[in-house]
Design a protein around this motif. Sequence first.
Motif, PDB file in Angstrom:
ATOM      1  N   VAL A 232      15.264  -4.057   0.117  1.00 41.46           N
ATOM      2  CA  VAL A 232      14.636  -3.072  -0.768  1.00 41.46           C
ATOM      3  C   VAL A 232      13.267  -2.667  -0.237  1.00 41.46           C
ATOM      4  CG1 VAL A 232      13.689  -2.697  -3.079  1.00 41.46           C
ATOM      5  CG2 VAL A 232      15.892  -3.853  -2.802  1.00 41.46           C
ATOM      6  N   ILE A 233      12.481  -3.679   0.179  1.00 46.60           N
ATOM      7  CA  ILE A 233      11.146  -3.389   0.686  1.00 46.60           C
ATOM      8  C   ILE A 233      11.215  -2.559   1.964  1.00 46.60           C
ATOM      9  CG2 ILE A 233       9.096  -4.431   1.725  1.00 46.60           C
ATOM     10  CD1 ILE A 233       9.278  -6.647  -0.295  1.00 46.60           C
ATOM     11  N   ALA A 234      12.181  -2.873   2.823  1.00 50.03           N
ATOM     12  CA  ALA A 234      12.320  -2.108   4.063  1.00 50.03           C
ATOM     13  C   ALA A 234      12.520  -0.630   3.767  1.00 50.03           C
ATOM     14  CB  ALA A 234      13.493  -2.648   4.875  1.00 50.03           C
ATOM     15  N   ALA A 235      13.283  -0.338   2.708  1.00 43.25           N
ATOM     16  CA  ALA A 235      13.489   1.059   2.316  1.00 43.25           C
ATOM     17  C   ALA A 235      12.243   1.619   1.633  1.00 43.25           C
ATOM     18  CB  ALA A 235      14.696   1.167   1.386  1.00 43.25           C
ATOM     19  N   ALA A 236      11.601   0.789   0.805  1.00 39.86           N
ATOM     20  CA  ALA A 236      10.445   1.271   0.036  1.00 39.86           C
ATOM     21  C   ALA A 236       9.244   1.566   0.911  1.00 39.86           C
ATOM     22  CB  ALA A 236      10.067   0.245  -1.031  1.00 39.86           C
TER      23      ALA A 236
ATOM     24  N   TRP B 204       8.390   5.282  -3.552  1.00 40.17           N
ATOM     25  CA  TRP B 204       9.201   4.081  -3.731  1.00 40.17           C
ATOM     26  C   TRP B 204       8.353   2.815  -3.661  1.00 40.17           C
ATOM     27  CZ3 TRP B 204      13.581   3.820  -6.063  1.00 40.17           C
ATOM     28  CH2 TRP B 204      14.476   4.868  -5.998  1.00 40.17           C
ATOM     29  N   SER B 205       7.324   2.838  -2.848  1.00 37.73           N
ATOM     30  CA  SER B 205       6.422   1.688  -2.774  1.00 37.73           C
ATOM     31  C   SER B 205       5.717   1.474  -4.109  1.00 37.73           C
ATOM     32  CB  SER B 205       5.384   1.882  -1.662  1.00 37.73           C
ATOM     33  OG  SER B 205       5.994   1.917  -0.397  1.00 37.73           O
ATOM     34  N   LEU B 206       5.233   2.563  -4.716  1.00 36.29           N
ATOM     35  CA  LEU B 206       4.573   2.463  -6.018  1.00 36.29           C
ATOM     36  C   LEU B 206       5.564   2.025  -7.093  1.00 36.29           C
ATOM     37  CD1 LEU B 206       2.334   5.660  -5.862  1.00 36.29           C
ATOM     38  CD2 LEU B 206       1.603   3.278  -5.612  1.00 36.29           C
ATOM     39  N   ALA B 207       6.799   2.484  -7.004  1.00 37.59           N
ATOM     40  CA  ALA B 207       7.822   2.073  -7.968  1.00 37.59           C
ATOM     41  C   ALA B 207       8.101   0.578  -7.838  1.00 37.59           C
ATOM     42  CB  ALA B 207       9.102   2.876  -7.757  1.00 37.59           C
ATOM     43  N   PHE B 208       8.119   0.086  -6.612  1.00 39.11           N
ATOM     44  CA  PHE B 208       8.367  -1.340  -6.402  1.00 39.11           C
ATOM     45  C   PHE B 208       7.209  -2.175  -6.942  1.00 39.11           C
ATOM     46  CE2 PHE B 208       8.600  -5.253  -3.861  1.00 39.11           C
ATOM     47  CZ  PHE B 208       9.911  -5.609  -4.111  1.00 39.11           C
TER      48      PHE B 208
END
Length: 262
Positions: free
Chosen positions: A61-65, A71-75
């Motif tokens: 998930v992090i690799a995609a975010a 997506w980083s902020l969503a994570f």
Amino acid sequence: MTAPVAAATTAPAPDWRLAAVLVALVVVAVLASRIGGLGVERDQLVAASRAVVQLAVVSLVIAAALGSLAWSLAFVALMFVVASFTSTGRIRAPRAQLPWVMLAIAAGAVPVLVLILGSGVVPFNGPGIVPIAGIVIGNTMTAATLTGRRAYDEITGSFGSYEAALALGLSSPAAAYEVIAPTAREALVPGLDQTRTVGLVTLPGAFIGVLLGGGTALEAGAAQILVLLGLMAGQALTASVLLRLVARGRVVRADLADRYPR
């Protein structure tokens, strides 16, 4: 013109050797628990299995975010929500009080992240946001949990002092705060000890992470001192806010709801 040489990484490769070492470490932990009569062998196996599965999924998930700011902020938002639920459960407060625990964690995490990311010391992109936010949110969660649990242990053990303060004319928040205020230091001791002894007793995660990623020792030291001082500020803010919320009866351990606050 010679092409620049990429920085070498010393991070462990996800191959059969890593798998073998992980299995060996779990076996050592289980055997030590069995021989020592600790009684946590099953818990260790479950924890190790969950850690492997969760980190495998999170890594994907992090690799995609990391490639997307949104997506980083969503994570990061997801990490914050999970941290708040976890701390609320550890304090044994009703789910209805989750927003107050979220407020305490946010009070510590948000100012620190705004200062670090807003100043440009850490770049405002996926690879910068996710790791630093994870460290800060995780540690403010720990501060909230320790503060809440220790405060209610003190209220339970010193309920007579709380009632005596009420009898003297203090309001319930003032009486409760007199009882629980000294517990805040104990909740912050782990972070303070880590900061005091860094480089002498421990080399914490940020330092090791930069070195494993191919950074210099100076870069690793800069990253670690930034993290440690950020955590010191964030945990102090979270503990201060949560103590006030406990004193005002906004966060109340479920088993005390019938007699606290008065």
